[in-house]
Motif scaffolding. Structure first.
Motif, PDB file in Angstrom:
ATOM      1  N   THR A   3      17.397  -0.500  24.678  1.00  8.07           N
ATOM      2  CA  THR A   3      16.183  -0.079  25.375  1.00  8.07           C
ATOM      3  C   THR A   3      16.344  -0.285  26.878  1.00  8.07           C
ATOM      4  N   GLN A   4      16.886  -1.436  27.246  1.00  8.48           N
ATOM      5  CA  GLN A   4      17.069  -1.736  28.666  1.00  8.48           C
ATOM      6  C   GLN A   4      18.001  -0.715  29.337  1.00  8.48           C
ATOM      7  N   ASP A  52      13.404  -7.264  28.235  1.00  7.66           N
ATOM      8  CA  ASP A  52      13.532  -7.955  26.959  1.00  7.66           C
ATOM      9  C   ASP A  52      12.207  -8.637  26.624  1.00  7.66           C
ATOM     10  N   SER A  53      12.212  -9.382  25.540  1.00  4.93           N
ATOM     11  CA  SER A  53      10.940  -9.937  25.061  1.00  4.93           C
ATOM     12  C   SER A  53      10.362 -10.989  26.009  1.00  4.93           C
ATOM     13  N   SER A 108       7.176  -5.693  22.214  1.00 12.21           N
ATOM     14  CA  SER A 108       8.211  -6.473  21.543  1.00 12.21           C
ATOM     15  C   SER A 108       7.656  -7.190  20.329  1.00 12.21           C
ATOM     16  N   THR A 109       8.507  -7.365  19.340  1.00  9.49           N
ATOM     17  CA  THR A 109       8.189  -8.166  18.159  1.00  9.49           C
ATOM     18  C   THR A 109       9.317  -9.182  18.058  1.00  9.49           C
ATOM     19  N   ARG A 111      12.192 -11.108  19.168  1.00 14.67           N
ATOM     20  CA  ARG A 111      13.071 -10.881  20.313  1.00 14.67           C
ATOM     21  C   ARG A 111      13.412  -9.414  20.518  1.00 14.67           C
ATOM     22  N   ASP A 112      12.939  -8.560  19.587  1.00 14.00           N
ATOM     23  CA  ASP A 112      13.250  -7.131  19.706  1.00 14.00           C
ATOM     24  C   ASP A 112      12.276  -6.442  20.635  1.00 14.00           C
ATOM     25  N   VAL A 113      12.829  -5.658  21.557  1.00 11.80           N
ATOM     26  CA  VAL A 113      11.970  -4.917  22.472  1.00 11.80           C
ATOM     27  C   VAL A 113      12.171  -3.435  22.191  1.00 11.80           C
ATOM     28  N   ARG A 114      11.067  -2.697  22.185  1.00  8.35           N
ATOM     29  CA  ARG A 114      11.184  -1.262  21.891  1.00  8.35           C
ATOM     30  C   ARG A 114      10.371  -0.452  22.892  1.00  8.35           C
TER      31      ARG A 114
END
Lengths: 276, 335
Positions: A3-4, A52-53, A108-109, A111-114
């Motif tokens: 994503t980044q 990031d998260s 984010s959920t 540590r996952d960022v979307r």
């Protein structure tokens, strides 16, 4: 990371095509767990972008920096759903022209960022309605449960104790995207409406004025709570006020850029015989 | 041979000091915030933290302090002065940066007008500093030419011995010697070595920064605007700073009576330099951040020959947008 990287490319494209003059995002901070606001104007600056998260700060307050949008050029900004709600409110309160804002949404959920689909505020109306109808279930804070079991006197004592630590640094105000007043009531000194002293009375005055002023406007982004250097759980006050406004007026702040402010609008068929 | 105060004797010492009329104050971990506060027992202290979140200065320069009560009558104004609360105190377990901060502010509060509130508290307080054996990423005393075992502003310096069993004693002033004479029965001679103080890496070249700041051409450098773009203009850094000393005098009450108070004020606020006319000589946040840095490392040393920063790092540690003196001086070092 994906994503980044994608967003770095997007930011470079937006700048190169001239569709935005600047993008407000995040970059690494002074320790591995910290992030800093970043103002991207060049391709090199875009390489510093981090997403990031741990990117928690709601950056929307920077959009009302004096002069930033006055040239009518567009500005890109990284926003979580709460941040999108914030700019909707700023637009509804005539603080910015929503057409000038290019949204780079993310959530984010763990540590996952979307990324979030869309670029304009209108693209997110479905998502925001969903959040209103089905709020993300988070485990209830032990502190909130403790407060809810208290009687009025105990609650008063609890907050008196919490506010006794307040040093009136106004970090809560300065960190809040909704606190854009050119001259805050506490800075109006002819006459001095609110005591400037940070004694018990002065601290109560400030924090209660703030709680009411944010009712129906706070999106619970948590900026104030994270900014408070003396760790007053400010989020709990605003959460409670948001619940009151939702229950009493079915008002979920920041649903759209044209939403009427709940405490600043009047309807002739209102059942109440007074306005606050 | 040096004298040692063993931790298991601290309760006796506290009792002894208290019976001698001293309030015993030290680092305390509250439910949600740490600071310096009074204790009755050694168990109330928390010596394990790097440093308390709240600075020591507030025990000498409180966030709000009543100065006088006024009553306006037909032909006269009655006033009653408030003075600083009387009472001797011992601050046991100050950090070297916090103690240095007091010494840095002494010349300021005694310059053209002697601030009685400050000096009465200074004269009645014994500062017992414990040398640091741990630091975090934000500590920067060495960059300010101070040290984790700096004696500046302290009456006694204690150096921890192994396994938190006690401290080696270095008495620095008569006030310190007097306070430790009270507890001399509980002290022991020993040749045990002290735990080495923590190594705090130097983060910037102070001399190079000061030279840059003193160059008048750099007053209008675009650097100031860039570095402070994300500053949100709160007073968290100034209010937690062990040396920031600005205050505002406010009358609280109605037309006929009230209390005049001395309240903390901050150069971060737009209102700080606002003139009655509406003109503001520091109308932007970058001008205000420049003022804070210039004051600490250019104007204040120009007047008092000491930098107005003791390297505690609270400004950076607590900043909501991760700014602070460290980053600014690091960036200046690169210019």
């Amino acid at each position: 990371m994906i994503t980044q990287e994608k967003y770095r490319t997007t930011v470079k494209e937006l700048l190169a095509s001239g569709s935005v003059k600047m993008v407000i995002g995040y970059k690494p901070g002074s320790t591995p767990d910290r992030r800093r606001p970043l103002f991207i104007r060049t391709s090199e600056e875009a390489d510093q972008l981090v997403l990031d998260s741990t990117c928690m700060t709601n950056l929307s307050g920077y959009l009302v920096t004096e002069g930033l949008l006055s040239d009518e050029k567009r500005v890109g900004i990284f926003l979580r759903p709460e941040g999108i709600r914030s700019i909707n409110i700023l637009a509804a309160e005539y603080q910015l022209n929503i057409e000038q804002i290019v949204i780079l949404g993310f959530d984010s959920t763990g540590r996952d960022v979307r990324p979030l689909e869309g670029r304009n505020a209108g693209d997110f109306s479905g998502l925001l309605s969903e959040i209103k109808e089905k709020p993300v279930q988070t485990s209830k804070e032990p502190l909130l449960e403790r407060i809810e079991k208290m009687n009025a006197q105990e609650r008063f004592d609890f907050w008196q104790e919490e506010f006794s630590r307040c040093i009136k640094c106004y970090a809560c105000r300065q960190a809040c995207p909704m606190c854009y007043c050119r001259r805050c009531i506490v800075d109006s000194n002819q006459p001095q409406w609110i005591n400037t002293s940070s004694h018990t009375l002065g601290n109560f005055e400030w924090n209660i004025v703030r709680a009411f002023h944010l009712s129906g406007r706070c999106v619970q982004c948590g900026n104030c709570d994270r900014a408070c250097p003396v760790n007053i759980p400010l989020r709990l006050i605003n959460q409670r006020m948001a619940t009151e406004v939702l229950d009493g007026f079915d008002h979920f702040a920041g649903l759209s850029p044209t939403q009427e402010p709940v405490l600043a609008s009047f309807k002739k068929d209102d059942t109440e015989t007074f306005i606050l | 041979m040096t004298r040692i105060l063993f931790s298991d004797k601290l309760d006796n010492c506290i009792a002894k000091w208290r019976s001698a009329g001293l309030t015993v104050i030290g680092p305390v971990q509250g439910e949600s915030l740490s600071g310096y506060a009074a204790v009755e027992k050694a168990a109330g202290f928390e010596f394990g933290m790097v440093l308390p979140e709240r600075p020591l200065k507030e025990l000498f320069f409180p966030q709000t302090e009543p100065m006088l009560r006024y009553t306006i009558k037909k032909n006269e104004i009655d006033t009653t002065d408030f003075t600083a609360p009387q009472g001797k105190r011992i601050i046991f377990g100050a950090r070297a940066c916090d103690a240095s901060g007091l010494a840095i502010d002494d010349p300021l509060f005694g310059w053209d007008y002697k601030d009685e509130y400050w000096f009465q508290r200074r004269n009645e307080s014994v500062i017992v500093t414990i040398a640091c054996t741990k630091a975090d990423d934000f500590c920067m005393c060495t960059s300010l030419k101070l040290a984790p075992d700096s004696t500046k502003g302290s009456d006694v310096l204690l150096r921890p011995i192994d396994k938190n069993r006690g401290w080696l004693i270095e008495e620095l002033t008569d006030r310190g010697r007097e306070a430790f004479a009270i507890i001399s029965d509980y002290l022991q001679e020993s040749s045990e070595p002290a735990v080495p103080t923590v190594v705090v890496p130097e983060k910037f070249n102070l001399d190079a920064c000061v030279t840059w700041l003193q160059n008048p051409e750099n007053f209008d450098s675009k650097f100031w605007k860039e570095i402070s773009m994300r500053c949100i203009g709160c007073a968290s850094c100034t209010y937690l700073c062990p040396t920031c000393h600005c205050f505002d005098i406010q009358d609280e009450g109605d037309t006929y009576s009230g209390i005049r108070r001395k309240n903390w004020d901050s150069c971060s606020f737009a209102l700080f330099t606002m003139h009655t006319s509406g003109h503001n000589p520091r109308s932007t946040q970058s001008a205000r951040w420049r003022q804070r840095i210039m004051h600490k490392f250019n104007y204040f040393p120009g007047k008092f020959s000491v930098n107005s920063c003791s390297g505690c790092g609270r400004c950076s540690r607590q900043c909501p947008v991760d700014m602070g003196i460290t980053e600014t001086l690091q960036e200046i070092s690169k210019l």
